[in-house]
Write a protein that holds these residues in place. Structure first.
Motif: not given
Length: 423
Positions: A46, A103, A107
């Motif tokens: 992330k 996003e 993901y």
């Protein structure tokens, strides 16, 4: 799920220091034909920053010093035996970027619909004249998060070993001077007779071409459902069981009911067990070669569809408990032992193969920006054996995610229905 990936031309990453120029033998298990393949996986992170690709590339170079065989090449002797020529040629690293944020594509949660080939490293151009044992593609997203596509030759490492190698890259990226676990080649410590666990004493034939097409599916099992199954087992038996036990038992039962076999039909479950600690003496902690062996359970379809979850869980636990004894017999006895799995049964529709992608610890590998939000293996060719991959759902979700290729189209809806109704 569509996005554009633009790759760099790629470059060879060599060890950061000089390494031994030797030829290493592989173990009897390493050399099995079923391991003469490349394994592909995607690791989704992330967070990152503009330096992430450079940091990971430099860490790869450092990791190739203790793991110098990965910078070498597979070679074949005149007798057809595989070896590793430690040439120091290096691994292959590609930097790429996309036109979207992680996003915006959730993901990569929709793992069956993503452009997986775009995120995996391509081969070096033919002019390089090499086929590296380890290839990595770093794909940066606009949010600075990134995806690592990793391709590694299976003859060099099993799942436990691959996680150890990749984790070492993460440690170097975080500033370690040495990996926490020192690698051990030590392939001669794997008893050649252990190959009997695979149930074949002659070269494996080519895989049969199945007369069915396996359909992909994803099933998410919540932590509450898992806890309920484990509590039920504890209440009925007084014993504890693992998440793997209850999830696999449930899937095997559901899948067998879904494919509607005759009651007398024999069905098999095959899963792999890490044999390192069962050998005498046990293999050293840093051993990263192939030392996983198959465990096979065979029962009648009629028994399985009528059995309780407790009974099937106990069947799996009993099979795992016999592994130590079986290994001693395979290693020490001069008599042929046919208790390994028959190779052809891998591809039968009556067999369910399980691949565990949780135990190795891929979900904990950190390059300095935290562990991945998810990771999963990628199949680049058609699946020809009924298989279920046991993994984790994307964080922060809890539970288990099953990625399956275990039924053909006419049975998929029935299997999905079982999971809609809970496990």
């Amino acid at each position: 799920m569509n996005f554009t990936v633009i790759r760099s031309s790629g470059n060879i990453v060599r060890p950061s220091e000089s390494t031994p120029s030797v030829t290493l033998n592989l173990s009897a298990i390493d050399k099995l034909p079923i391991y003469r393949i490349y394994v592909h996986s995607l690791h989704v992170y992330k967070h990152g920053d503009k330096t992430a690709a450079k940091v990971i590339c430099e860490a790869l170079s450092k990791a190739l010093v203790p793991y110098y065989p990965l910078a070498g090449r597979i070679k074949e002797t005149s007798d057809g035996e595989l070896q590793i020529a430690c040439t120091g040629d290096g691994a292959w690293f590609i930097e790429a970027y996309t036109d979207c944020s992680l996003e915006s594509v959730n993901y990569l949660d929709k793992v069956l619909k993503m452009p997986k080939d775009e995120l995996l490293p391509t081969l070096p151009p033919e002019t390089y004249g090499i086929n590296p044992l380890l290839r990595i593609q770093f794909t940066r997203f606009t949010c600075q998060g990134f995806v690592l596509g990793i391709t590694m030759h299976h003859s060099t490492a099993d799942g436990v070993g691959a996680a150890q190698i990749i984790n070492a890259i993460g440690e170097f990226a975080r500033g370690f001077r040495h990996p926490k676990i020192q690698p051990e080649w030590d392939r001669e410590a794997v008893p050649p007779r252990l190959v009997r666990a695979y149930g074949e004493t002659k070269p494996f034939p080519s895989p049969p071409i199945p007369d069915y097409q396996l359909e992909p599916a994803i099933f998410n099992i919540s932590q509450d459902e898992i806890n309920n199954l484990k509590s039920d087992f504890k209440e009925l038996t007084g014993d504890y069981c693992s998440t793997f036990d209850v999830v696999v038992a449930s899937l095997w039962c559901h899948r067998t009911r879904a494919i509607e076999l005759k009651k007398q039909t024999k069905v098999s479950l095959i899963f792999l067990v890490n044999a390192r600690r069962f050998l005498d003496p046990p293999l050293p902690e840093g051993f990263y070669g192939n030392c996983i062996i198959p465990v096979t359970i065979t029962v009648s379809s009629g028994w399985l569809v009528e059995a309780s979850n407790k009974e099937v869980v106990q069947l799996i636990r009993n099979a795992k408990a016999r592994v130590s004894t079986k290994i001693k017999r395979w290693v020490s006895s001069d008599e042929l032992d046919e208790s390994g799995y028959p190779y052809a049964s891998l591809f039968a529709y009556t067999t369910l193969c399980i691949s565990d992608w949780i135990s190795p610890g891929f979900d904990k590998i950190d390059y300095g920006w935290g562990p991945p939000v998810q990771m999963f293996p990628i199949e680049t060719v058609g699946i020809i054996m009924p298989i279920a991959i046991v993994g984790l759902p994307p964080t922060p979700k809890k539970g288990i995610r099953l990625k399956t290729y275990c039924v053909h189209g006419m049975h998929l809806q029935s299997l999905q229905q079982y999971y809609k109704n809970g496990t």
